[in-house]
Design an enzyme around this catalytic site. Structure first.
Site, short mmCIF file in Angstrom:
data_model
loop_
_atom_site.label_atom_id
_atom_site.label_comp_id
_atom_site.label_asym_id
_atom_site.label_seq_id
_atom_site.Cartn_x
_atom_site.Cartn_y
_atom_site.Cartn_z
N GLU A 1 110.94 78.59 -2.70
CA GLU A 1 111.86 78.35 -3.80
C GLU A 1 111.11 77.67 -4.95
OE1 GLU A 1 116.14 78.22 -2.35
OE2 GLU A 1 115.38 76.21 -2.06
N GLU B 1 115.90 69.68 -3.97
CA GLU B 1 116.81 68.63 -4.44
C GLU B 1 116.72 67.40 -3.54
OE1 GLU B 1 120.29 71.12 -4.60
OE2 GLU B 1 119.37 72.22 -6.24
N SER C 1 117.80 81.36 -8.17
CA SER C 1 118.59 82.23 -9.05
C SER C 1 118.60 83.69 -8.59
CB SER C 1 118.10 82.12 -10.50
OG SER C 1 118.27 80.80 -10.97
N GLY D 1 121.88 79.75 -3.79
CA GLY D 1 122.70 78.60 -4.18
C GLY D 1 123.93 79.07 -4.93
N GLY D 2 123.85 79.06 -6.24
CA GLY D 2 125.01 79.34 -7.10
C GLY D 2 125.78 80.59 -6.69
N GLY E 1 118.74 77.17 -9.73
CA GLY E 1 119.89 76.78 -10.55
C GLY E 1 119.66 76.93 -12.05
N ASN F 1 123.49 78.37 0.41
CA ASN F 1 123.43 76.91 0.33
C ASN F 1 124.54 76.47 -0.62
OD1 ASN F 1 122.82 74.24 -0.04
ND2 ASN F 1 120.89 74.60 -1.15
N TRP F 2 125.62 75.95 -0.04
CA TRP F 2 126.77 75.58 -0.87
C TRP F 2 126.56 74.27 -1.62
CZ3 TRP F 2 131.75 76.80 2.52
CH2 TRP F 2 131.78 78.18 2.78
N LYS F 3 125.51 73.56 -1.26
CA LYS F 3 125.20 72.26 -1.90
C LYS F 3 126.42 71.34 -1.86
CE LYS F 3 121.83 74.58 -4.78
NZ LYS F 3 120.91 74.49 -5.87
N HIS G 1 114.69 70.87 1.09
CA HIS G 1 115.11 71.49 -0.18
C HIS G 1 114.58 70.65 -1.35
CE1 HIS G 1 117.67 72.92 -3.43
NE2 HIS G 1 117.86 74.00 -2.70
C1 PEP Z 1 118.97 76.84 -3.75
O1 PEP Z 1 119.57 75.81 -4.01
O2 PEP Z 1 118.38 76.92 -2.67
C2 PEP Z 1 118.99 77.92 -4.73
C3 PEP Z 1 118.19 78.92 -4.55
O3 PEP Z 1 119.88 77.79 -5.76
P1 PEP Z 1 120.21 78.92 -6.87
O4 PEP Z 1 120.41 80.21 -6.15
O5 PEP Z 1 121.45 78.43 -7.54
O6 PEP Z 1 119.03 78.98 -7.81
#
Ligand code: PEP
Length: 259
Positions: A175, A105, A221, A242-243, A181, A10-12, A103
């Site tokens: 999640e 967010e 994470s 994500g990250g 994040g 997920n590049w957000k 998601h």
């Molecule tokens: C996400 O945004 O779905 C996610 C899991 O982010 P991160 O890996 O940065 O925690």
């Protein structure tokens, strides 16, 4: 039942066109020969065309981070007076296969509810897109000991009335919001417990065979150094990243950890 692991990035709200091209090119080189793990990247809408050209001939599938639809007169809206939105039909037309929906967010900043997610999933099914449906508890909810009931309400709400054969091909991403994040990851045991709970809800809703087919990703994470242990859990069938999906090497290492 053996479920093929599925790692999605997920590049957000990241990557201009050139950065998106570099990222996917770098990833493609690193995972070119991977066949035993499903891989997808979900760039922002505007980079979808750029990425689509570069995933051709690679094992990387194309995803999106959201799609808009509502139900009107019993039908899923795919076009019309909804300024600024992108419909599942448009994403399908653009070569997308997977769509992240619900998601945290989007729930937090854009008022996404389980009912809205449900309408979006239905619309995705209608055009042949597969959803990655995100659920997960807030830290306060975990501290109150209500994680399982929070997640159950989300799963039931998001999937309400949806057909078993489509759900079987869908993905649920667990999640925990406090892990997204933050660098704070759920322990493998904490994650496995919720994944098993989600699968038990699917058994009640759709029966054992469908529940056994649905892949449940962990997100929050996940990094190269914790991926292997998380992915070794019985009901963890992949990761939504994500990250760490913004660095080709880190994302590839997570994919390799899923093998
Ligand atoms: C996400 O945004 O779905 C996610 C899991 O982010 P991160 O890996 O940065 O925690």
């Amino acid at each position: 039942m053996a479920r093929k692991k599925f790692i999605a990035g997920n590049w957000k709200l990241n990557c201009l066109q050139a950065e998106a091209a570099d990222l996917v090119n770098g990833l493609a080189q690193l995972v070119q020969s991977v066949q035993d793990v499903d891989i997808a990247v979900c760039p922002p809408f505007l980079s979808i065309a750029t990425v689509r050209e570069r995933v051709k001939g690679t094992p990387i599938k194309l995803g999106a981070q959201n799609a808009f639809s509502v139900s009107k007169d019993g039908k899923s809206v795919m076009s019309g007076a909804y300024t600024g939105e992108v419909s599942p039909a448009m994403l399908k037309d653009a070569g997308v296969e997977w769509v992240i929906l619900g998601h945290s967010e989007r729930r937090q900043y854009f008022g996404e509810t389980d009912a809205k997610v449900n309408a979006k999933i239905r619309a995705c099914y209608e055009v042949g897109l597969k959803p990655i449906v995100c659920v997960g508890e807030l830290l306060e909810e975990r501290d109150l000991g209500i994680t399982n009931s929070v997640v159950e309400i989300q799963v039931r709400g998001c999937l309400a009335g949806l057909p078993a054969e489509k759900v079987a091909e869908s993905v649920i991403a667990y999640e925990p919001v406090w892990a997204i994040g933050t660098g704070r990851t759920a322990t493998p045991a904490q994650a496995q417990e919720v994944h098993a709970h989600i699968r038990s809800i699917l058994v009640v809703l759709y029966g054992q065979s469908v529940a056994d087919q649905v892949r449940i990703q962990y997100g929050g994470s996940m990094k190269p150094d914790n991926a292997k242990e998380l992915l070794a859990q019985k009901d963890i069938d992949g990761g939504l990243i994500g990250g760490a999906s913004l660095k080709a090497k880190d994302f590839a290492d997570i994919i390799l950890a899923a093998r």
